[in-house]
Design a protein around this motif. Structure first.
Motif, PDB file in Angstrom:
ATOM      1  N   LEU A 263       0.830  -1.208   0.000  1.00  0.00           N
ATOM      2  CA  LEU A 263       0.000   0.000   0.000  1.00  0.00           C
ATOM      3  C   LEU A 263       0.864   1.258   0.000  1.00  0.00           C
ATOM      4  CD1 LEU A 263      -2.716  -1.096   2.605  1.00  0.00           C
ATOM      5  CD2 LEU A 263      -3.032  -0.858   0.126  1.00  0.00           C
ATOM      6  N   ALA A 264       1.931   1.247   0.799  1.00  0.00           N
ATOM      7  CA  ALA A 264       2.819   2.412   0.873  1.00  0.00           C
ATOM      8  C   ALA A 264       3.550   2.640  -0.443  1.00  0.00           C
ATOM      9  CB  ALA A 264       3.823   2.231   2.010  1.00  0.00           C
ATOM     10  N   MET A 265       3.851   1.560  -1.166  1.00  0.00           N
ATOM     11  CA  MET A 265       4.524   1.694  -2.456  1.00  0.00           C
ATOM     12  C   MET A 265       3.567   2.109  -3.570  1.00  0.00           C
ATOM     13  SD  MET A 265       7.435  -1.288  -2.682  1.00  0.00           S
ATOM     14  CE  MET A 265       6.519  -2.686  -2.053  1.00  0.00           C
ATOM     15  N   GLY A 266       2.277   2.043  -3.309  1.00  0.00           N
ATOM     16  CA  GLY A 266       1.298   2.423  -4.323  1.00  0.00           C
ATOM     17  C   GLY A 266       1.225   1.439  -5.473  1.00  0.00           C
ATOM     18  N   LEU A 267       1.370   0.144  -5.178  1.00  0.00           N
ATOM     19  CA  LEU A 267       1.360  -0.848  -6.249  1.00  0.00           C
ATOM     20  C   LEU A 267      -0.003  -0.881  -6.930  1.00  0.00           C
ATOM     21  CD1 LEU A 267       3.368  -3.777  -4.641  1.00  0.00           C
ATOM     22  CD2 LEU A 267       4.177  -1.869  -6.037  1.00  0.00           C
ATOM     23  N   GLU A 268       0.045  -1.040  -8.253  1.00  0.00           N
ATOM     24  CA  GLU A 268      -1.170  -0.993  -9.058  1.00  0.00           C
ATOM     25  C   GLU A 268      -1.381  -2.284  -9.822  1.00  0.00           C
ATOM     26  OE1 GLU A 268      -0.975   2.361 -11.629  1.00  0.00           O
ATOM     27  OE2 GLU A 268      -1.265   3.826 -10.012  1.00  0.00           O
ATOM     28  N   ARG A 269      -2.627  -2.505 -10.189  1.00  0.00           N
ATOM     29  CA  ARG A 269      -2.990  -3.593 -11.093  1.00  0.00           C
ATOM     30  C   ARG A 269      -4.120  -3.094 -11.979  1.00  0.00           C
ATOM     31  NH1 ARG A 269      -3.732  -9.213  -8.410  1.00  0.00           N
ATOM     32  NH2 ARG A 269      -1.452  -9.057  -8.514  1.00  0.00           N
ATOM     33  N   ASP A 270      -3.971  -3.294 -13.256  1.00  0.00           N
ATOM     34  CA  ASP A 270      -4.974  -2.848 -14.232  1.00  0.00           C
ATOM     35  C   ASP A 270      -5.248  -1.349 -14.115  1.00  0.00           C
ATOM     36  OD1 ASP A 270      -5.244  -5.504 -15.097  1.00  0.00           O
ATOM     37  OD2 ASP A 270      -6.795  -5.908 -13.598  1.00  0.00           O
ATOM     38  N   GLY A 271      -4.186  -0.577 -13.844  1.00  0.00           N
ATOM     39  CA  GLY A 271      -4.310   0.865 -13.838  1.00  0.00           C
ATOM     40  C   GLY A 271      -4.905   1.474 -12.590  1.00  0.00           C
ATOM     41  N   ARG A 272      -5.096   0.691 -11.545  1.00  0.00           N
ATOM     42  CA  ARG A 272      -5.622   1.240 -10.297  1.00  0.00           C
ATOM     43  C   ARG A 272      -4.838   0.653  -9.132  1.00  0.00           C
ATOM     44  NH1 ARG A 272      -8.149  -2.640  -7.689  1.00  0.00           N
ATOM     45  NH2 ARG A 272      -8.959  -4.423  -8.848  1.00  0.00           N
ATOM     46  N   ARG A 273      -4.852   1.365  -8.020  1.00  0.00           N
ATOM     47  CA  ARG A 273      -4.109   0.900  -6.853  1.00  0.00           C
ATOM     48  C   ARG A 273      -4.725  -0.367  -6.278  1.00  0.00           C
ATOM     49  NH1 ARG A 273      -1.027   5.278  -3.185  1.00  0.00           N
ATOM     50  NH2 ARG A 273       0.008   6.389  -4.876  1.00  0.00           N
ATOM     51  N   MET A 274      -3.861  -1.290  -5.913  1.00  0.00           N
ATOM     52  CA  MET A 274      -4.338  -2.539  -5.325  1.00  0.00           C
ATOM     53  C   MET A 274      -4.851  -2.297  -3.911  1.00  0.00           C
ATOM     54  SD  MET A 274      -1.281  -5.105  -6.629  1.00  0.00           S
ATOM     55  CE  MET A 274      -2.065  -6.609  -6.019  1.00  0.00           C
ATOM     56  N   THR A 275      -5.877  -3.031  -3.538  1.00  0.00           N
ATOM     57  CA  THR A 275      -6.425  -2.945  -2.188  1.00  0.00           C
ATOM     58  C   THR A 275      -5.635  -3.865  -1.261  1.00  0.00           C
ATOM     59  OG1 THR A 275      -7.975  -4.771  -2.520  1.00  0.00           O
ATOM     60  CG2 THR A 275      -8.712  -2.561  -3.167  1.00  0.00           C
ATOM     61  N   ALA A 276      -5.875  -3.704   0.042  1.00  0.00           N
ATOM     62  CA  ALA A 276      -5.216  -4.578   1.007  1.00  0.00           C
ATOM     63  C   ALA A 276      -5.589  -6.035   0.762  1.00  0.00           C
ATOM     64  CB  ALA A 276      -5.587  -4.157   2.429  1.00  0.00           C
ATOM     65  N   GLU A 277      -6.845  -6.276   0.416  1.00  0.00           N
ATOM     66  CA  GLU A 277      -7.288  -7.644   0.171  1.00  0.00           C
ATOM     67  C   GLU A 277      -6.597  -8.228  -1.056  1.00  0.00           C
ATOM     68  OE1 GLU A 277      -9.244  -5.044   0.728  1.00  0.00           O
ATOM     69  OE2 GLU A 277      -9.970  -5.560   2.737  1.00  0.00           O
ATOM     70  N   GLU A 278      -6.435  -7.422  -2.107  1.00  0.00           N
ATOM     71  CA  GLU A 278      -5.756  -7.905  -3.311  1.00  0.00           C
ATOM     72  C   GLU A 278      -4.285  -8.179  -3.038  1.00  0.00           C
ATOM     73  OE1 GLU A 278      -8.347  -5.762  -6.864  1.00  0.00           O
ATOM     74  OE2 GLU A 278      -6.846  -4.596  -5.763  1.00  0.00           O
ATOM     75  N   LEU A 279      -3.653  -7.340  -2.251  1.00  0.00           N
ATOM     76  CA  LEU A 279      -2.252  -7.550  -1.919  1.00  0.00           C
ATOM     77  C   LEU A 279      -2.074  -8.816  -1.081  1.00  0.00           C
ATOM     78  CD1 LEU A 279      -1.295  -3.862  -1.176  1.00  0.00           C
ATOM     79  CD2 LEU A 279      -0.193  -5.296  -2.901  1.00  0.00           C
ATOM     80  N   ALA A 280      -2.986  -9.053  -0.162  1.00  0.00           N
ATOM     81  CA  ALA A 280      -2.885 -10.253   0.675  1.00  0.00           C
ATOM     82  C   ALA A 280      -2.992 -11.522  -0.159  1.00  0.00           C
ATOM     83  CB  ALA A 280      -3.973 -10.231   1.744  1.00  0.00           C
ATOM     84  N   ALA A 281      -3.784 -11.480  -1.229  1.00  0.00           N
ATOM     85  CA  ALA A 281      -3.992 -12.657  -2.066  1.00  0.00           C
ATOM     86  C   ALA A 281      -3.048 -12.712  -3.260  1.00  0.00           C
ATOM     87  CB  ALA A 281      -5.435 -12.678  -2.582  1.00  0.00           C
ATOM     88  N   SER A 282      -2.238 -11.686  -3.456  1.00  0.00           N
ATOM     89  CA  SER A 282      -1.400 -11.580  -4.646  1.00  0.00           C
ATOM     90  C   SER A 282      -0.387 -12.715  -4.718  1.00  0.00           C
ATOM     91  CB  SER A 282      -0.664 -10.239  -4.656  1.00  0.00           C
ATOM     92  OG  SER A 282       0.256 -10.183  -5.726  1.00  0.00           O
ATOM     93  N   GLU A 283      -0.205 -13.236  -5.938  1.00  0.00           N
ATOM     94  CA  GLU A 283       0.785 -14.286  -6.181  1.00  0.00           C
ATOM     95  C   GLU A 283       2.110 -13.706  -6.671  1.00  0.00           C
ATOM     96  OE1 GLU A 283       0.333 -17.534  -5.763  1.00  0.00           O
ATOM     97  OE2 GLU A 283      -1.825 -17.651  -5.411  1.00  0.00           O
ATOM     98  N   THR A 284       2.163 -12.387  -6.896  1.00  0.00           N
ATOM     99  CA  THR A 284       3.329 -11.837  -7.586  1.00  0.00           C
ATOM    100  C   THR A 284       3.956 -10.611  -6.932  1.00  0.00           C
ATOM    101  OG1 THR A 284       1.804 -10.619  -9.032  1.00  0.00           O
ATOM    102  CG2 THR A 284       2.655 -12.724  -9.845  1.00  0.00           C
ATOM    103  N   VAL A 285       3.167  -9.665  -6.471  1.00  0.00           N
ATOM    104  CA  VAL A 285       3.736  -8.425  -5.922  1.00  0.00           C
ATOM    105  C   VAL A 285       3.070  -8.081  -4.593  1.00  0.00           C
ATOM    106  CG1 VAL A 285       4.427  -7.424  -8.129  1.00  0.00           C
ATOM    107  CG2 VAL A 285       2.101  -7.010  -7.270  1.00  0.00           C
ATOM    108  N   PRO A 286       3.851  -7.481  -3.679  1.00  0.00           N
ATOM    109  CA  PRO A 286       5.301  -7.351  -3.763  1.00  0.00           C
ATOM    110  C   PRO A 286       5.972  -8.639  -3.315  1.00  0.00           C
ATOM    111  CG  PRO A 286       4.557  -6.391  -1.713  1.00  0.00           C
ATOM    112  CD  PRO A 286       3.316  -6.850  -2.433  1.00  0.00           C
TER     113      PRO A 286
END
Length: 420
Positions: A263-286
């Protein structure tokens, strides 16, 4: 995308056999990863149909999720490092020979991540390109360099391979940790990889941050990554990967860390910032990397820092090339967690120069050569280079038994046009 510049080896083309669609594939290993290489000219231009081909080839769900799927119906091997598909094409852009696009899959999900690259599997691309005629002109005996644009990240990779004379085999001259035996070697250099996803080497603007009381460094060089001291999470970074994956307490401590950092890095997916839930489930980033100082034996083997690298859901059995390049860069920059943990490393100086960084990992030591310079607070990392071995495991056709009517119609129309 443009078609291959010359016909593929042995005329490999999409076909129907007994009414079943078959797609040409190159099953290959690059470094410590395995996966599939497909030619863009063999695939539909529409993303949906292209993803349908990839899911069928790899044996992942065609839709939704299938918990516990072992990919026994496809060519994937279950783990992240063997769930990769590269789409390879000739490049029409000035200064580039090839374009690569990585599809990263998870065994139990239909969703495909198109946002990342794979340094290990990139080593296979020159082999396939020269074999299929995608790379023109034909290779000459001796050192041949191809510049590859990875479309997922916009990062250029220079791949250099020593090609034999006519009729001679590639020399099995390269040995690397985590791979049994000697195989053809490919030298890879990530060029201008700083800010690959966020536009900044330090996405948070700081060389160190603290989340939940744990100090980390957040860098984006070839791959957004969170670097933390292993001791701060209760481990030594000397455990087997399987033990770390089975440590539920470690997982409970790591997940909030990579989520907060993402969240602090502002990681995005499909042109929008990823949510905490998406980051928790992410297979790739960060990615998240736990580091420690090397012991005497590791230091004697050339290691400057010890690491256990998470993707982030699983622990890498060795060390990913993109992640290793990011960690190597961090280890050369004063003020980072990696630099303060490393032993026997001189930081980057005011003049551009090469520094070799040895990263101890479960399989041995990964050596990366980082080129860059530092003047005060200004840091410029030009490239990170490494040597990988590569091999083509099998080439041929794989049947698509469950092709949708739309996919089958695309290929029937294509074959009809070619025959006209």
């Amino acid at each position: 995308m443009s078609p291959p510049r010359r016909p593929a080896i042995d005329g490999l083309q999409p076909r129907f056999v007994g009414g079943t669609l078959e797609i040409p594939v190159w099953h290959a290993r690059g470094g410590t990863s395995t996966g599939i290489v497909l030619l863009a000219g063999h695939l539909p231009p529409a993303t949906g149909l292209r993803e349908e081909v990839i899911r069928n080839v790899m044996g992942v769900p065609l839709a939704g999720e299938a918990p516990g799927n072992r990919q026994i119906t496809g060519l994937g091997r279950g783990i992240t490092t063997s769930n990769k598909v590269f789409v390879l094409d000739a490049s029409g852009r000035a200064g580039f020979d090839l374009e690569s696009t990585l599809a990263q899959l998870a065994s139990d999900k239909a969703a495909i991540d198109w946002s990342v690259n794979c340094g290990n599997m990139s080593a296979t691309l020159p082999l396939v390109a020269f074999e299929t005629g995608l790379a023109a002109p034909a290779p000459a005996p001796g050192r041949n360099r191809l510049r590859i644009l990875n479309t997922n990240t916009g990062i250029a990779v220079d791949a250099t391979i020593r090609m034999p004379g006519p009729g001679a085999p590639l020399a099995p001259d390269t040995e690397m940790p985590g791979v049994m035996g000697r195989w053809p070697g490919v030298a890879l250099s990530l060029v201008d990889a700083a800010g690959s996803k966020t536009g900044r080497l330090f996405p948070t603007g700081a060389r160190r941050d603290a989340f939940g009381g744990i100090e980390v460094s957040c860098l984006d060089f070839a791959m957004p990554m969170v670097i933390a001291r292993a001791a701060d999470l209760g481990v030594g970074a000397d455990e087997p990967p399987e033990a770390l994956e089975q440590d539920a307490g470690l997982r409970a401590r790591m997940e909030p860390l990579w989520v907060a950092a993402g969240l602090a890095m502002g990681l995005e997916r499909d042109g929008r910032r990823m949510t905490a839930e998406e980051l928790a489930a992410s297979e790739t980033v960060p990615k998240i990397c736990l580091v420690a100082a090397p012991d005497e034996a590791e230091a004697a083997s050339g290691a400057h820092i010890r690491a256990r690298y998470f993707t982030p859901q699983s622990c890498h059995r060795t060390m990913a090339v993109t992640g290793g390049s990011c960690l190597a860069a961090a280890a050369l920059i004063p003020g980072t967690v990696a630099h303060e943990t490393a032993a026997g490393l001189e930081p980057l100086g005011p003049e551009p120069g090469d520094r070799e960084v040895g990263i101890g990992n479960p399989a041995g030591v990964l050596a990366a050569v980082v080129r860059g310079a530092r003047s005060g607070e200004e840091v410029k990392i030009d490239s990170a280079a490494y040597m990988r071995s590569a091999q083509i495991l099998i080439r041929g056709h794989t049947p698509i038994y469950h092709a949708s009517p739309e996919l089958a119609a695309h290929y029937r129309d294509r074959l009809a046009d070619a025959a006209a």
